[in-house]
Write an enzyme that holds these catalytic residues in place. Structure first.
Site, PDB file in Angstrom:
ATOM      1  N   THR A 188       0.335  -1.378   0.098  1.00  0.00           N
ATOM      2  CA  THR A 188      -0.510   0.215   0.063  1.00  0.00           C
ATOM      3  C   THR A 188       1.019   1.116  -0.014  1.00  0.00           C
ATOM      4  O   THR A 188       0.440   2.448  -0.027  1.00  0.00           O
ATOM      5  CB  THR A 188      -1.008  -0.230   1.036  1.00  0.00           C
ATOM      6  OG1 THR A 188       0.200  -0.214   2.858  1.00  0.00           O
ATOM      7  CG2 THR A 188      -2.238  -0.957   1.244  1.00  0.00           C
ATOM      8  N   LYS A 189       2.155   0.644   0.069  1.00  0.00           N
ATOM      9  CA  LYS A 189       2.842   2.707   0.175  1.00  0.00           C
ATOM     10  C   LYS A 189       2.619   2.741  -1.877  1.00  0.00           C
ATOM     11  O   LYS A 189       3.530   2.172  -2.354  1.00  0.00           O
ATOM     12  CB  LYS A 189       4.046   1.477   0.481  1.00  0.00           C
ATOM     13  CG  LYS A 189       3.974   1.877   2.305  1.00  0.00           C
ATOM     14  CD  LYS A 189       3.766   2.611   3.003  1.00  0.00           C
ATOM     15  CE  LYS A 189       3.200   2.082   4.655  1.00  0.00           C
ATOM     16  NZ  LYS A 189       2.533   1.295   4.730  1.00  0.00           N
TER      17      LYS A 189
END
Ligand code: T4K
Length: 377
Positions: A188-189
């Protein structure tokens, strides 16, 4: 442009993936090597590449950021009390807990939501051994002030830089601030290796200890020198990380355009507040789009807007609500700071979608929908 719901869900984030055919071609190396994990050749090459990226040899790779932080605290012999923020992802505090360290929550500052140095200094006791600050949303902490306090009181200064990949101060990575920085390379980064994490640190003497701790403490086949755990990165993760690193500058520059669109389109909507742009010595990474909703000015509360947006297939997140100290597993931790700012920000914050596949027109539509909701409220 209409305010009709998006046909497909728009999440707060979506992982960037490298070109499929290129990834498949590169997988051949793993198949040829028959080497999947345990410090394989791609992990070693990737560590060197990241070393060049961060301009240091003091890089250690992990299977995720949480274990990286747990190992950092253990390897640095941090104990007693650590002053930290309640406005973060829960893994920051969990890493302390797993090391039997007492978290001392103090307030954040209202501009960029990072630890308030004045509150930090006021919370120091004889048991304090370190400050664990978070560059939340990639916003740099008050670096000089925290350094001064750490130096004055002989405390370790550790940064949870999970959100801060690519952030630079005067052209140099923010990883070099403090004694150690932990990066998360979670899917998710903005930059990821599927799951993954890294430590970047000042004292090169720590490298060997971190390497032991992430690999069961093995010195060799017949000797274990400390009770380590298993926190190794594998070859697939390293390959993903390597390929995405090739594109990191483009990824950040696209995010910058999305951020500017949000900033421009949202700034005139009543009841919405966005953190000010950074000064020119800071290269920001546009990791998240946090906005604060003032229910009085906007017409409805943050939670109502969060629910309303779902009807348009827009799935925002309330990062970081509730505060860590309000989770049931941390409610017994005594908190003396009133956490005035953190409580207020946490009750108003909403993070909007930002990711590589999102187009400028998607952001314009999201803003139009927010404006539409505000006007009818
Ligand atoms: N410190 C800080 C300050 C952190 O923010 C984090 C992690 C850590 C430490 C620990 O690092 P790691 O151990 O994770 O390396 C997500 C991430 O799982 C977590 O890594 C991250 N912080 C946190 C801020 O966000 P959730 O519970 O919000 O994830 P989830 O699964 O709800 O995903 C968010 C959205 O992303 C989904 O609505 C849909 C989209 N998504 C997600 C995944 C996994 C996709 O489209 N594809 C995907 O593969 O925690």
């Amino acid at each position: 442009m209409t305010t009709k719901p998006f046909e497909r869900p728009v999440y707060v984030t979506q992982p960037f993936l490298p070109d499929f055919n290129n990834f498949c071609d590169c997988l051949k190396e793993i198949w040829d090597n028959h080497w999947l994990t345990n410090n394989g050749p791609i992990v070693q090459r990737y560590a060197e590449r990241l070393g060049r990226y961060f301009e240091t040899n003091n890089v250690c790779l992990f299977t995720n950021g949480t274990l990286a932080l747990q190992i950092a605290l253990q390897g640095m012999d941090i104990s007693g009390e650590v002053i930290t923020t309640p406005f973060t992802f829960v893994a920051t505090t969990h890493a302390l807990y797993w090391n039997k360290i007492r978290p001392v929550f103090v307030d954040i500052e209202p501009d960029y939501y990072t630890l308030d140095p004045e509150k930090v200094e006021a919370a120091i006791t004889p048991w304090t051994t370190a400050i664990l600050a978070v560059h939340v949303f990639g916003h740099p902490c008050k670096l000089n002030e925290l350094s001064d306090i750490a130096r004055k009181h002989n405390l370790k200064l550790i940064y949870d830089a999970a959100h801060a990949f690519g952030v630079k101060i005067e052209g140099k990575s923010i990883a070099h601030c403090g004694d150690l920085s932990m990066y998360s390379f979670h899917a998710t980064k903005l930059y990821h290796s599927i799951e993954g994490g890294a430590l970047i640190f000042r004292d090169s003497g720590l490298k060997k200890k971190f390497d032991y701790l992430k690999n069961f403490g093995f010195e060799n086949e017949i000797e274990v020198v400390m009770p380590g755990t298993n926190a190794k990165m594998n070859e697939f993760q390293a390959l993903m990380g390597e390929l995405i690193l090739n594109q990191i500058d483009d990824l950040i520059s696209h995010r910058r355009k999305l951020y500017e669109t949000y900033y421009h389109r949202l700034s005139d909507i009543p009841g919405i507040h966005m953190a000010s742009c950074f000064s020119s010595d800071i290269n920001y990474n546009y990791a998240y789009i946090p906005i604060e909703i003032d229910a009085g000015g906007f017409g409805i509360s943050r939670d109502k807007l969060y629910d309303e947006l779902k009807k348009y297939n827009i799935f925002t997140r309330r990062y970081f609500y509730p505060l860590i100290c309000n989770y049931s597993c941390y409610r017994s931790v005594s908190v003396t700071d009133p956490l005035k700012v953190a409580k207020s920000v946490s009750s108003r914050i909403l993070t909007l979608p930002i990711y590589s596949q999102l187009r400028i027109e998607d952001v314009e539509k999201i803003c139009l929908i927010i404006e539409h909701i505000q006007k009818k409220s």
